[in-house]
Scaffold this motif. Structure first.
Motif, mmCIF file in Angstrom:
data_model
loop_
_atom_site.group_PDB
_atom_site.id
_atom_site.type_symbol
_atom_site.label_atom_id
_atom_site.label_comp_id
_atom_site.label_asym_id
_atom_site.label_seq_id
_atom_site.Cartn_x
_atom_site.Cartn_y
_atom_site.Cartn_z
ATOM 1 N N ARG A 126 0.837 -1.198 0.000
ATOM 2 C CA ARG A 126 0.000 0.000 0.000
ATOM 3 C C ARG A 126 0.877 1.255 0.000
ATOM 4 N NH1 ARG A 126 -5.071 -0.044 1.326
ATOM 5 N NH2 ARG A 126 -4.865 -1.854 2.698
ATOM 6 N N LYS A 129 2.656 1.702 -3.199
ATOM 7 C CA LYS A 129 1.689 1.885 -4.286
ATOM 8 C C LYS A 129 1.813 0.796 -5.358
ATOM 9 C CE LYS A 129 1.364 6.847 -3.495
ATOM 10 N NZ LYS A 129 1.473 8.224 -4.040
ATOM 11 N N PRO A 132 -2.548 -4.469 -5.999
ATOM 12 C CA PRO A 132 -3.394 -4.617 -7.184
ATOM 13 C C PRO A 132 -4.546 -3.616 -7.158
ATOM 14 C CG PRO A 132 -2.924 -6.760 -6.214
ATOM 15 C CD PRO A 132 -2.407 -5.732 -5.255
ATOM 16 N N GLU A 133 -4.932 -3.165 -8.326
ATOM 17 C CA GLU A 133 -6.043 -2.226 -8.431
ATOM 18 C C GLU A 133 -7.317 -2.877 -7.894
ATOM 19 O OE1 GLU A 133 -8.088 0.623 -11.863
ATOM 20 O OE2 GLU A 133 -6.423 -0.712 -12.363
ATOM 21 N N ASN A 134 -8.130 -2.120 -7.188
ATOM 22 C CA ASN A 134 -9.390 -2.596 -6.596
ATOM 23 C C ASN A 134 -9.170 -3.665 -5.519
ATOM 24 O OD1 ASN A 134 -10.855 -0.928 -8.398
ATOM 25 N ND2 ASN A 134 -10.740 -2.513 -9.977
ATOM 26 N N TYR A 135 -7.990 -3.659 -4.892
ATOM 27 C CA TYR A 135 -7.709 -4.623 -3.826
ATOM 28 C C TYR A 135 -8.652 -4.400 -2.646
ATOM 29 C CZ TYR A 135 -5.278 -6.973 0.002
ATOM 30 O OH TYR A 135 -4.974 -7.773 1.079
#
Length: 368
Positions: A126, A129, A132-135
């Motif tokens: 986190r 950055k 994964p997207e939409n984690y």
């Protein structure tokens, strides 16, 4: 009692860290589904279809991993489960074995692990950055599913003399929900009918956890110690760990457990240290079981396409009686595995990426 080729769909329930139920831990491809109510999963169409299939005289495609293992080794999870749970009545309404991951709360960030199994890695990614997207935090789903699952486990004692709880994680020894559940079993007088199988990194159990196991009567306690290497190498591979602390807790757990075993995640990063770990297990009269890593693919020793010295020395493997294991290394090389590993490790700019205990790996990571 019905005849069945596999007892698992009748006798065992599997729940992942995100609260999703899985048909079997060995199934490929596997069926997963989130249900807030355990009985909606256990009596639902997915599990009923699987039970029909395994009782029809021909194992379904999902069971290919077991059939492959049986062809290669003569054994599998199916064979072991049928033997170990031979007296299970397939007419029972509830299972007598539960495999549970209590969310992803963990105190370490092992290189071969990922965010759904380690809150440390989740937080690192986190900040860097690279999540994964939409984690979605898996603990959200688990916390929704747990109350119904807990109540059904308790109900299982009405049908079965003993119930086996197989716990993984995250790290079970720091899980608030797991500790509270063990305390509930003690409070209800069920601990002596409970078989515990627990994975642990042996690093820093919650205060009082070991005493909870030690000071109460349990039907049986098995501890699977997740250790990948000793000393400095072990600390680097299992990021955040202190070897002296791990060793002290391992020895304490050895005194508590009815059975303890070291389970090593056999990866590109741990292979070099396996002979030394086997010797360590022998010193402590403890079996060491290497479990070959399949995912992520670029950490699989079989798929390694880089310098074989990263994985160790054939001579050392021969001396340790591990030649068959050595012969698997690089046997199914996938182009790009070494460079993908290098890229992955170098994303973690917050960690030390120097590996003096493995010069070939050090050269790969730091090289241009």
């Amino acid at each position: 009692m019905k005849e069945t080729q596999c007892i698992v769909p009748y006798s065992q329930a599997f729940i992942r860290p995100d609260g999703q139920y899985r048909d079997c831990c060995s199934s490929t491809p596997h069926v997963i589904r989130f249900e807030k109510n355990f009985s909606d999963w256990w009596t639902g169409s997915d599990m009923e279809k699987l039970r029909t299939d395994v009782s029809s005289g021909q194992l379904p495609r999902n069971c290919q991993r077991c059939t492959q293992h049986e062809s290669a080794t003569g054994t599998s999870m199916r064979i072991s489960a049928n033997k170990d749970n031979a007296n299970f009545d397939v007419g029972s309404k509830l299972p007598n074995r539960y495999q549970i991951a209590f969310g992803n709360l963990c105190n370490l960030g092992c290189w071969s692990c990922e965010e759904n199994l380690s809150s440390v890695i989740q937080e690192e990614k986190r900040k860097l950055k690279i999540l994964p997207e939409n984690y979605v935090d898996p603990s959200i789903g688990f916390n929704l599913a747990w109350p119904s699952l807990r109540d059904n486990i308790l109900a299982s004692y009405d049908e079965h003399q003993e119930v086996l709880i197989n716990i993984w994680g995250g790290e079970p020894t720091i899980s608030k929900e797991f500790v509270e559940f063990l305390e509930l079993l003690v409070e209800r007088g069920l601990s002596h009918r409970t078989r515990i199988e627990m994975f642990s990194n042996c690093h820093s159990p919650k205060p009082g956890f070991q005493e909870l196991l030690e000071n109460n009567k349990w039907a049986h306690i098995t501890i699977l110690a997740s250790l990948d290497a000793v000393g400095e190498a072990g600390e680097w591979i299992r990021y955040g760990s202190n070897w002296n602390q791990v060793e002290n807790n391992f020895i304490r757990f050895k005194d508590i457990a009815d059975y303890i075993e070291i389970q090593c995640t056999l990866s590109v990063l741990t292979a070099r240290h396996l002979p030394e770990l086997m010797a360590y297990g022998k010193t402590h009269n403890t079996t060491v079981t290497p479990v070959p890593l399949q995912d992520p693919w670029y950490m699989s020793p079989a798929k390694w396409d880089g310098d074989i010295e990263v994985l160790g020395s054939q001579k050392e493997y021969e001396q340790a009686g591990l030649l068959k294991t050595w012969e698997l290394y690089g046997s199914e090389p996938e182009s790009g595995s070494s460079q993908t590993l290098k890229y992955y490790i170098n994303q973690f700019t917050n960690r030390s990426r120097e590996t003096p205990f493995n010069p070939a790996l050090d050269q790969l990571i730091s090289g241009e």
